[in-house]
Design an enzyme around this catalytic site. Structure first.
Site: not given
Ligand code: FE2
Length: 470
Positions: A236, A331, A359-360
């Site tokens: 994104n 997310h 997702v971090h």
């Molecule tokens: Fe992303």
């Protein structure tokens, strides 16, 4: 919701334990939530004057050099770079390690504008007909300012060809991003190419998507991407869709800067495509392009999966940005609509692994599927399924948005291991049946192997390879 519903299938004995109120059991049943205590400092972007962003000396010096696979099987390489002062030359001079015979490949140059930014001269040149398993040097630039790099062409595609991939997602350009890349380079397990899971530069975090940060990112990754191919997936943060400043062409900077061999897999867009490399068949999907029935991506994937020959490429790997099985609050379920459309195909095709970013944090799933639901049967829950892929979320490259350190509780049964730390992964394919996978949590200089397992090929050796389920 996906995770909570899964508990409807737990044995009665486990329900009793829940009722008895043992928090340890409650949290551990789904797998492991790591208790590693990490540095809580915010991830900060490296300043523009950082050494990792330095421009090479010399007039019109080639910069932001990166390579990727240029054809179906790895006999071609796309070389991309930027010159800032003038177009210069788009020709690549190259020669194999054991030959002094200099060859030339001619590329093309272009520029693009984005709001008030005008890019440098972006060159793309495809070198064809390379010899498998051979080291090549290549030289860019003209006159007194040339730069020389090298790459190694992969082995010929075949069923028992060992090969090691690195896996990185959501990298950005912070001090943590630099640690991730440095840890990947210093890892004694030597990745031969990088599977990149989308969200490259995070230039869109700057006013007007300051595209100078696409340039700095290109210079930052050059130390790896000029020497080994990075296989690109989009995220994104690569959309750069900003109608408020007149920018309405999605992925404009990405598409201008990063070329991929999409036509060789009969794709109609560079955002979804496939390659074969050594013993792996790699399918790249776009989470941010239409994927419903009758869309180009859907139709392409249906045909694509039929083309996979596991006798030639035993390992079937899919890359995408938004994960389908993710128990992080960040997310949560964003990948659900794509999962509903594509998951049955993945199970039928016995995909080995799905890598996602977004997702971090880090998370690895059990082999589960959630495809039997037909509205009236009530089976809207994931079940253990030996034909299903392992889903690995590894959006923890270290970008400016920081860690996603808030997981849903209790840990759902589909989640085998999860931890909110930055890092990278490696996948060592040994042969037709076995591959060793590991996730490496970032350290200051060296990384630590915090999660690992032997993966068994779903087509040739579909045995249980779970770390938590006997
Ligand atoms: Fe992303």
């Amino acid at each position: 919701m996906l995770g909570m519903r899964f508990y409807g299938h737990f044995p009665l004995a486990f329900l009793w334990i829940l009722i008895a109120g043992s928090e340890t059991f409650l949290l551990s049943k789904g797998g492991i939530t790591s208790t590693f205590i990490r540095n809580e400092e915010k991830s900060l972007d490296m300043p523009l004057e950082s050494d990792v962003f330095r421009v090479s000396s010399g007039y019109n010096a080639p910069q932001q050099v990166h390579i990727t696979q240029g054809d179906r099987t790895g006999k071609a390489v796309i070389v991309s770079w930027v010159t800032e002062d003038e177009p210069g030359s788009s020709t690549v001079v190259y020669w194999s390690e054991d030959s002094s015979n200099k060859l030339e490949a001619r590329g093309k140059v272009s520029t693009y504008k984005y709001y008030n930014y005008t890019s440098g001269y972006i060159h793309h040149c495809t070198i064809h007909n390379l010899e498998f398993n051979t080291k090549y040097y290549y030289k860019l630039g003209i006159g007194n300012t040339t730069r020389t790099f090298w790459f190694i062409v992969p082995p010929k595609v075949g069923p028992n060809v060992p090969y090691t991939f690195g896996i990185i997602g959501d990298l950005g350009q912070t001090y943590d991003s630099n640690r991730t890349l440095g840890n990947y380079e210093m890892n004694p397990v030597k990745g031969q190419s990088v599977l990149f899971l989308g969200d490259l530069s995070y230039a869109d975090e700057y006013p007007f998507h300051d595209n100078l940060r696409w340039d700095t990112w290109g210079r930052f990754i050059e130390r790896s991407a000029a020497y080994q191919p990075w296989i690109w997936t989009t995220g994104n943060h690569d959309l750069d869709y900003a109608p408020e400043i007149g920018e309405t062409k999605p992925f404009k900077p990405f598409l201008n800067r990063y070329h991929v061999p999409f036509k060789s897999s009969k794709s109609t867009k560079p955002l979804w495509y496939s390659i074969k490399r050594a013993s792996a068949y790699i399918i790249i999907l776009s989470s941010y392009s239409a994927y419903g029935r009758s869309t180009p991506q859907y139709k392409w994937l249906r045909k694509e999966l039929r083309k996979v020959n596991r006798s030639e490429t035993p390992w079937l790997i899919v890359l995408m940005h938004a994960p389908w099985y993710n128990s992080n609050i960040a997310h949560y379920m964003e990948g659900e609509t794509m999962r509903v459309v594509f998951e049955p195909f993945f199970v039928q095709s016995k995909v080995d692994i799905v890598f996602a970013g977004h997702v971090h944090a880090y998370e690895r799933s059990e082999r589960v599927s959630n495809i039997v639901y037909n509205i009236v049967n009530g089976k809207c829950t994931p079940v253990y399924d030996q034909s299903a892929p392992v889903y690995i979320t590894i959006g923890d490259g270290g970008n400016v948005q920081g860690l996603a350190d808030n997981f849903t509780e209790p840990q759902p049964a589909y989640s085998a291991f999860r931890e909110a730390s930055f890092g990278h992964a490696t996948l060592e394919i040994m042969n037709q049946t076995h591959a060793f996978y590991a996730w490496h949590r970032n350290g200051d200089i060296y990384s630590f192997q915090a999660d690992s397992l032997w993966l068994y090929n779903r087509y040739w050796y579909p045995m249980n390879d779970s770390t938590t389920i006997n």
